[in-house]
Scaffold this motif. Structure first.
Motif, PDB file in Angstrom:
ATOM      1  N   ALA A  58       0.832  -1.204   0.000  1.00 51.96           N
ATOM      2  CA  ALA A  58       0.000   0.000   0.000  1.00 51.96           C
ATOM      3  C   ALA A  58       0.868   1.256   0.000  1.00 51.96           C
ATOM      4  O   ALA A  58       0.602   2.211  -0.740  1.00 51.96           O
ATOM      5  CB  ALA A  58      -0.930  -0.002   1.210  1.00 51.96           C
ATOM      6  N   TYR A 111      -8.256  -4.000   0.962  1.00 47.78           N
ATOM      7  CA  TYR A 111      -7.738  -2.688   1.349  1.00 47.78           C
ATOM      8  C   TYR A 111      -8.897  -1.695   1.384  1.00 47.78           C
ATOM      9  O   TYR A 111      -9.691  -1.628   0.441  1.00 47.78           O
ATOM     10  CB  TYR A 111      -6.722  -2.171   0.330  1.00 47.78           C
ATOM     11  CG  TYR A 111      -5.425  -2.926   0.289  1.00 47.78           C
ATOM     12  CD1 TYR A 111      -4.354  -2.533   1.077  1.00 47.78           C
ATOM     13  CD2 TYR A 111      -5.251  -4.005  -0.567  1.00 47.78           C
ATOM     14  CE1 TYR A 111      -3.143  -3.210   1.029  1.00 47.78           C
ATOM     15  CE2 TYR A 111      -4.046  -4.693  -0.622  1.00 47.78           C
ATOM     16  CZ  TYR A 111      -3.004  -4.286   0.171  1.00 47.78           C
ATOM     17  OH  TYR A 111      -1.818  -4.958   0.113  1.00 47.78           O
ATOM     18  N   VAL A 113      -9.269   2.422   1.818  1.00 50.75           N
ATOM     19  CA  VAL A 113      -8.406   3.598   1.764  1.00 50.75           C
ATOM     20  C   VAL A 113      -9.261   4.859   1.788  1.00 50.75           C
ATOM     21  O   VAL A 113     -10.258   4.952   1.075  1.00 50.75           O
ATOM     22  CB  VAL A 113      -7.548   3.607   0.480  1.00 50.75           C
ATOM     23  CG1 VAL A 113      -6.562   4.774   0.492  1.00 50.75           C
ATOM     24  CG2 VAL A 113      -6.806   2.303   0.304  1.00 50.75           C
ATOM     25  N   VAL A 163      -5.401   3.669   5.911  1.00 55.33           N
ATOM     26  CA  VAL A 163      -5.476   2.402   5.183  1.00 55.33           C
ATOM     27  C   VAL A 163      -5.787   1.298   6.185  1.00 55.33           C
ATOM     28  O   VAL A 163      -5.127   1.180   7.217  1.00 55.33           O
ATOM     29  CB  VAL A 163      -4.143   2.084   4.457  1.00 55.33           C
ATOM     30  CG1 VAL A 163      -4.226   0.773   3.716  1.00 55.33           C
ATOM     31  CG2 VAL A 163      -3.759   3.214   3.515  1.00 55.33           C
TER      32      VAL A 163
END
Length: 183
Positions: A58, A111, A113, A163
């Motif tokens: 990431a 993920y 974000v 994140v």
């Protein structure tokens, strides 16, 4: 031709001796094999081939994305257009953030974000000098993006993100500030 009398030939005695020695070696190695199997029972997750450090993935993706999205800002936006510059950078980042969000779903890693305004403000406070001796203009954190006035143009310095990485192995929450390399 050699003839041997008796029950056992010298070759037969030697073979029995070799077999006995092999049995002793096997018995002596048994604890080593058991210890090896016990130590190798649960593989070290970070040393395994399929572990890919999702937090570092990431961070790398966001760093590249912020750099790519911000390189044209000074040429396209004057300082009084900084809000439009931030909107443009965020729009340029959207496809990369979507790609990160869906990048590892098939392997069980998700993920999430989002931008972090307070982390952007903290980064701005710590990395943009104040006072009369500063070389460039003021920095501002807007919608998670840090911009600075330089020669009347808007320069994007960084973007801050929250994140969350969730996988079958672990869950982690990170706050990452991706700096625009070169500014």
């Amino acid at each position: 031709m050699v003839r041997v009398t008796g029950d056992e030939s010298p070759v037969g005695e030697r073979a029995q001796l070799v077999l006995a020695a092999a049995a002793l070696v096997a018995i002596a190695l048994a604890p080593v094999v058991v210890a090896y199997l016990q130590l190798g029972f649960h593989a070290d997750v970070t040393a395994s081939a399929e572990y890919d450090a999702p937090d570092r993935n990431a961070e790398r993706l966001l760093s590249r994305a912020v750099h790519d999205a911000s390189t044209d800002a000074p040429a396209n936006f004057a300082w009084d257009e900084r809000e439009a510059a931030v909107t443009g950078v965020r729009s340029a980042l959207d496809p990369r953030l979507d790609a990160l969000r869906s990048s590892r779903v098939e392997s069980g890693t998700v993920y999430q974000v989002g931008y972090n305004q307070s982390a952007a403000e903290a980064w701005s406070d710590g990395n943009c000098p104040g006072g009369p001796n500063r070389q460039f203009g003021a920095c501002e954190a807007r919608q998670g993006v840090v911009v600075q006035e330089r020669a009347g143009q808007t320069h994007v310095l960084a973007a801050a993100f929250d994140v969350r990485v969730t996988s079958e192995r672990e869950s982690m929450e990170l706050t990452l500030v991706a700096e625009s390399v070169g500014d």
